[in-house]
Scaffold this motif. Structure first.
Motif, mmCIF file in Angstrom:
data_model
loop_
_atom_site.group_PDB
_atom_site.id
_atom_site.type_symbol
_atom_site.label_atom_id
_atom_site.label_comp_id
_atom_site.label_asym_id
_atom_site.label_seq_id
_atom_site.Cartn_x
_atom_site.Cartn_y
_atom_site.Cartn_z
ATOM 1 N N ARG A 43 0.825 -1.212 0.000
ATOM 2 C CA ARG A 43 0.000 0.000 0.000
ATOM 3 C C ARG A 43 0.858 1.261 0.000
ATOM 4 N N ILE A 44 1.942 1.288 0.820
ATOM 5 C CA ILE A 44 2.754 2.508 0.872
ATOM 6 C C ILE A 44 3.540 2.713 -0.428
ATOM 7 N N VAL A 45 3.825 1.616 -1.123
ATOM 8 C CA VAL A 45 4.470 1.752 -2.439
ATOM 9 C C VAL A 45 3.459 2.296 -3.446
ATOM 10 N N ARG A 46 2.262 1.726 -3.427
ATOM 11 C CA ARG A 46 1.222 2.132 -4.378
ATOM 12 C C ARG A 46 0.842 3.603 -4.199
ATOM 13 N N LYS A 47 0.844 4.079 -2.952
ATOM 14 C CA LYS A 47 0.464 5.466 -2.652
ATOM 15 C C LYS A 47 1.610 6.444 -2.898
ATOM 16 N N GLY A 48 2.804 5.912 -3.227
ATOM 17 C CA GLY A 48 3.933 6.788 -3.521
ATOM 18 C C GLY A 48 4.701 7.240 -2.299
ATOM 19 N N GLU A 49 4.410 6.620 -1.125
ATOM 20 C CA GLU A 49 5.141 6.988 0.093
ATOM 21 C C GLU A 49 6.569 6.443 0.043
ATOM 22 N N ARG A 51 9.671 5.884 -2.415
ATOM 23 C CA ARG A 51 10.124 6.375 -3.704
ATOM 24 C C ARG A 51 11.552 5.925 -3.966
ATOM 25 N N VAL A 52 11.879 5.771 -5.230
ATOM 26 C CA VAL A 52 13.240 5.421 -5.629
ATOM 27 C C VAL A 52 13.752 6.540 -6.521
ATOM 28 N N ASN A 53 14.858 7.137 -6.112
ATOM 29 C CA ASN A 53 15.434 8.279 -6.843
ATOM 30 C C ASN A 53 14.390 9.380 -7.056
ATOM 31 N N LYS A 54 13.593 9.595 -5.985
ATOM 32 C CA LYS A 54 12.569 10.654 -5.916
ATOM 33 C C LYS A 54 11.345 10.383 -6.787
ATOM 34 N N GLY A 55 11.278 9.210 -7.418
ATOM 35 C CA GLY A 55 10.143 8.918 -8.283
ATOM 36 C C GLY A 55 9.335 7.711 -7.807
ATOM 37 N N ARG A 56 8.103 7.645 -8.278
ATOM 38 C CA ARG A 56 7.253 6.486 -7.981
ATOM 39 C C ARG A 56 7.720 5.281 -8.784
ATOM 40 N N VAL A 57 7.639 4.101 -8.179
ATOM 41 C CA VAL A 57 7.972 2.854 -8.879
ATOM 42 C C VAL A 57 6.999 1.771 -8.456
ATOM 43 N N VAL A 69 16.513 4.831 -1.954
ATOM 44 C CA VAL A 69 15.138 4.432 -1.613
ATOM 45 C C VAL A 69 14.660 5.258 -0.428
ATOM 46 N N ARG A 70 13.515 5.924 -0.612
ATOM 47 C CA ARG A 70 12.888 6.692 0.478
ATOM 48 C C ARG A 70 11.888 5.785 1.197
ATOM 49 N N ILE A 71 12.086 5.622 2.513
ATOM 50 C CA ILE A 71 11.177 4.814 3.328
ATOM 51 C C ILE A 71 10.498 5.743 4.330
ATOM 52 N N PRO A 72 9.155 5.818 4.316
ATOM 53 C CA PRO A 72 8.440 6.754 5.183
ATOM 54 C C PRO A 72 8.393 6.257 6.632
ATOM 55 N N PRO A 73 8.006 7.125 7.582
ATOM 56 C CA PRO A 73 7.779 6.661 8.963
ATOM 57 C C PRO A 73 6.718 5.568 8.955
#
Length: 318
Positions: A43-49, A51-57, A69-73
């Motif tokens: 779900r957090i990947v699908r919602k764009g939370e 990100r890889v290199n600042k983009g959605r994947v 890789v950006r990993i949210p709280p």
């Protein structure tokens, strides 16, 4: 063992190294965010939370060295106690190294232990190996063996080795031979069984594998080694690697593996148990494969466990 929940207090940025390159994003996150349900990760990947290199994947995106890789709280479940790995397993792993170099390890897996922890299983072979090798940056299973099967098990020490060895398995470049004791006297010298297998069929709440035209292709070569009064020792060489393949194919011959409580015959198993056969008699004897770096042909064998070899000495040959 209790579980506590903590929250990662801020966004975390992780740079991908050689150890994680070519890994799928979802598998990377599952390994890093232990205790977080897969559904939450997707779900957090699908919602764009994430990100890889600042983009959605997509979750299937394969990471490359240098990716950020950006990993949210996120709430992460953490065990309040250390993972328990039985001393017997730790000792067996220390003594069971058949081969090791910079890229991989082949161990003689003891019977009675799952290859990894999971539902109802607190720990397995890979967790035990990580415990006794705390300095190892990377240890991953290349393939699997059933809990009650002993013998050769491949574990990668580098992601590059894991990718190459798994490629060998997919391309049928790994030759596996097993020793199995079948119940009854099997009259053939050799036979190739090609019955297709369908897994996860429910039988009284238990998930099993069955022979079915709608299943996946499977091929096993059985070669008779010795005939006893009430059993037959065979070499089983699976060309494919389906779940429970040797066990189901052996049962299809009318000669299930001694001690197989899922595909065998209860009364037969009880008779052999009274003779000292306390486990399923299936042993992964030999692995042959190209070395993932040099390409040199490797052949690694695990001796039959002493108690099984001793039991065979007392079987009446014909």
């Amino acid at each position: 063992m209790s579980i506590e929940e903590n929250t990662l207090p801020h966004v975390v940025y992780v740079e991908i190294t050689e150890d994680n390159c070519d890994q799928r994003l979802d598998n990377f996150l599952i390994a890093r965010l232990k205790g977080v349900p897969k559904s939450r990760i997707y779900r957090i990947v699908r919602k764009g939370e994430v990100r890889v290199n600042k983009g959605r994947v997509d979750v299937k995106y394969r990471l490359a060295a240098g990716d950020i890789v950006r990993i949210p709280p996120i709430r992460v479940a953490e065990r309040s106690e250390e993972l328990y790995v039985p001393q017997g397993l730790q000792a067996a792993l220390q003594e069971g190294i058949l081969f090791e170099d910079d890229g991989f390890i082949v161990i003689n897996k003891p019977a009675g232990f799952a290859v990894h922890g999971g539902t109802g299983v607190s720990s397995g072979i890979i967790e035990g190996l990580r415990l006794i090798r705390p300095e190892a940056r990377f240890l991953e299973l290349v393939h699997r063996l059933d809990k009650d099967t002993s013998g050769c098990l491949l574990i990668a020490k580098k992601r590059s080795a894991l990718r190459k060895l798994q490629e060998f398995f997919r391309n049928s470049e790994v030759k596996k031979t097993y020793q199995a004791l079948l119940s009854g006297q099997w009259g053939r010298k050799k036979l190739i069984v090609t019955a297709p297998l369908l897994k996860n069929v429910s039988k009284g709440g238990e998930r099993i594998v069955v022979i079915s035209p709608s299943g996946k292709s499977a091929e096993t070569l059985f070669t008779r080694l010795k005939t006893f009064r009430h059993a037959t020792l065979v070499e089983a060489s699976p060309k494919t690697g389906r779940t429970h393949q040797i066990r189901v194919h052996a049962a299809s011959l009318g000669h299930p593996i001694v001690g197989d409580d899922r595909y065998g015959v209860d009364e037969v198993n009880k008779t052999f148990k009274n003779k000292g056969y306390k486990r399923m008699f299936l042993h992964a004897e030999t692995l042959k494969f190209p070395h993932p770096v040099t390409g040199i042909s490797m052949s690694i064998s695990a001796p039959l466990p002493a108690h099984l070899a001793n039991l065979l000495q007392h079987e009446e040959q014909v």
